[in-house]
Scaffold this motif. Structure first.
Motif, short mmCIF file in Angstrom:
data_model
loop_
_atom_site.label_atom_id
_atom_site.label_comp_id
_atom_site.label_asym_id
_atom_site.label_seq_id
_atom_site.Cartn_x
_atom_site.Cartn_y
_atom_site.Cartn_z
N THR A 29 -3.55 -11.01 9.91
CA THR A 29 -3.81 -11.14 8.38
C THR A 29 -4.24 -9.81 7.59
O THR A 29 -4.43 -9.87 6.47
N GLN A 30 -3.67 -8.75 8.33
CA GLN A 30 -3.41 -7.30 7.48
C GLN A 30 -2.22 -7.11 6.93
O GLN A 30 -1.14 -7.61 7.72
N ASN A 31 -2.06 -6.56 5.96
CA ASN A 31 -0.71 -6.23 5.48
C ASN A 31 0.03 -5.37 6.34
O ASN A 31 1.25 -5.35 6.19
N ASP A 32 -0.71 -4.31 6.97
CA ASP A 32 0.17 -3.75 8.16
C ASP A 32 0.92 -4.53 9.15
O ASP A 32 2.12 -4.07 9.48
N PHE A 33 0.48 -5.74 9.30
CA PHE A 33 1.03 -6.45 10.29
C PHE A 33 2.25 -7.40 9.37
O PHE A 33 3.49 -7.24 10.02
N CYS A 34 2.13 -7.51 8.26
CA CYS A 34 3.24 -8.34 7.58
C CYS A 34 4.32 -7.48 7.19
O CYS A 34 5.48 -7.97 7.35
N ILE A 35 3.99 -5.87 7.20
CA ILE A 35 5.28 -5.21 6.56
C ILE A 35 5.98 -4.57 7.77
O ILE A 35 6.94 -3.86 7.58
N THR A 36 5.55 -5.09 9.20
CA THR A 36 6.57 -4.87 10.27
C THR A 36 7.73 -5.51 9.95
O THR A 36 8.89 -5.03 10.80
N CYS A 37 7.93 -6.38 9.29
CA CYS A 37 9.20 -7.14 9.29
C CYS A 37 9.49 -7.26 7.75
O CYS A 37 10.76 -7.33 7.37
N HIS A 38 8.46 -7.17 6.88
CA HIS A 38 8.52 -7.41 5.36
C HIS A 38 8.54 -6.09 4.63
O HIS A 38 7.71 -5.88 3.52
N ALA A 39 9.00 -4.99 5.20
CA ALA A 39 8.85 -3.44 4.54
C ALA A 39 9.40 -3.56 3.00
O ALA A 39 8.84 -3.01 2.17
N TYR A 40 10.53 -4.00 2.77
CA TYR A 40 11.13 -3.84 1.31
C TYR A 40 10.30 -4.83 0.66
O TYR A 40 10.04 -4.60 -0.53
N GLU A 41 9.79 -5.82 1.08
CA GLU A 41 9.08 -6.71 0.02
C GLU A 41 7.68 -6.07 -0.03
O GLU A 41 7.10 -5.74 -1.42
N LYS A 42 7.12 -5.09 0.74
CA LYS A 42 5.97 -4.47 0.38
C LYS A 42 6.09 -3.51 -0.36
O LYS A 42 5.36 -3.08 -1.48
N VAL A 43 7.35 -2.74 -0.36
CA VAL A 43 7.63 -1.60 -1.34
C VAL A 43 7.80 -2.26 -2.90
O VAL A 43 7.23 -1.84 -3.77
N SER A 44 8.59 -3.22 -2.69
CA SER A 44 8.75 -3.88 -4.05
C SER A 44 7.35 -4.37 -4.63
O SER A 44 7.10 -4.44 -5.98
N TRP A 45 6.47 -4.73 -3.91
CA TRP A 45 5.25 -5.36 -4.32
C TRP A 45 4.29 -4.05 -4.82
O TRP A 45 3.71 -4.17 -6.04
N ASP A 46 4.50 -2.99 -4.08
CA ASP A 46 3.72 -1.77 -4.35
C ASP A 46 4.01 -1.13 -5.77
O ASP A 46 3.31 -0.60 -6.64
N HIS A 47 5.26 -1.50 -6.34
CA HIS A 47 5.57 -1.17 -7.40
C HIS A 47 5.85 -2.25 -8.50
O HIS A 47 6.35 -2.03 -9.74
N GLY A 48 5.28 -3.51 -8.20
CA GLY A 48 5.40 -4.51 -9.15
C GLY A 48 4.21 -4.78 -9.82
O GLY A 48 3.32 -3.52 -10.04
N SER A 49 3.79 -5.91 -10.04
CA SER A 49 2.73 -6.09 -11.29
C SER A 49 1.20 -6.42 -10.55
O SER A 49 0.13 -6.23 -11.22
N HIS A 50 1.35 -6.35 -9.16
CA HIS A 50 0.06 -6.87 -8.64
C HIS A 50 -0.24 -5.73 -7.11
O HIS A 50 -0.46 -6.44 -5.93
N PRO A 51 -0.14 -4.40 -7.10
CA PRO A 51 -0.15 -3.76 -5.97
C PRO A 51 -1.54 -3.71 -5.32
O PRO A 51 -1.62 -3.44 -3.93
N GLN A 52 -2.52 -4.31 -5.98
CA GLN A 52 -3.77 -4.07 -5.39
C GLN A 52 -4.03 -5.57 -4.37
O GLN A 52 -5.12 -5.59 -3.97
#
Length: 157
Positions: A29-52
């Protein structure tokens, strides 16, 4: 004395299963787990409208459904049927995503402080014909950054 050992072994095994389940739930349930497969989504999220906002604030359908779907996705990835670094993300649950969006964007606080926004959006979504993704298709991710993963997959199948 034999029954005592069997009981202790069973209790120990159950304890290990429960501890592993609790630990696995916490890790998954941690973001670090999700980004092991979804790194591009995480980068796009960090620069999108809801990075927090954490991944699971938007990408959840309930504990058991999430765990079953998560295990299915892991199986599909390791069996070579899905490449999370290259395949398009699914938008198979736009209604649930809208429920998650509405939890923040159509809250009681929004209804009190921005009644026009609240009224306009609840009228548009009434009847279930439209979801948040109908108009806000980028779903909080930066589309240009998210598209980069299709040009530079980490591995090929």
């Amino acid at each position: 004395m034999g029954k005592l050992w069997i009981t202790l072994i069973i209790l120990l095994a159950l304890g290990l299963v429960v501890a592993g389940g609790v630990g696995g739930h916490h890790v998954s349930t941690q973001n670090d787990f999700c980004i092991t497969c979804h790194a591009y989504e995480k980068v796009s999220w960090d620069h999108g409208s809801h990075p927090q906002v954490d991944c699971l604030a938007c990408h959840t359908k309930g504990f058991f459904t999430d765990k079953i779907q998560g295990a299915r996705k892991v199986y599909l990835m390791f069996s070579g049927q899905v490449n999370p670094h290259h395949d398009a993300p699914s938008q198979t649950h736009p209604e649930k995503i809208s429920e998650n969006c509405s939890a923040c964007h159509l809250s009681d606080d929004i209804r009190e402080n921005d009644p026009d926004f609240y009224r306009e959006h609840t009228e548009i979504m009434a009847g279930g014909r439209y979801t948040c993704l109908t108009c806000h298709g980028d779903n909080g991710h930066d589309p240009a950054l998210q598209a980069l993963r299709f040009k530079a997959p980490r591995y090929t199948q």
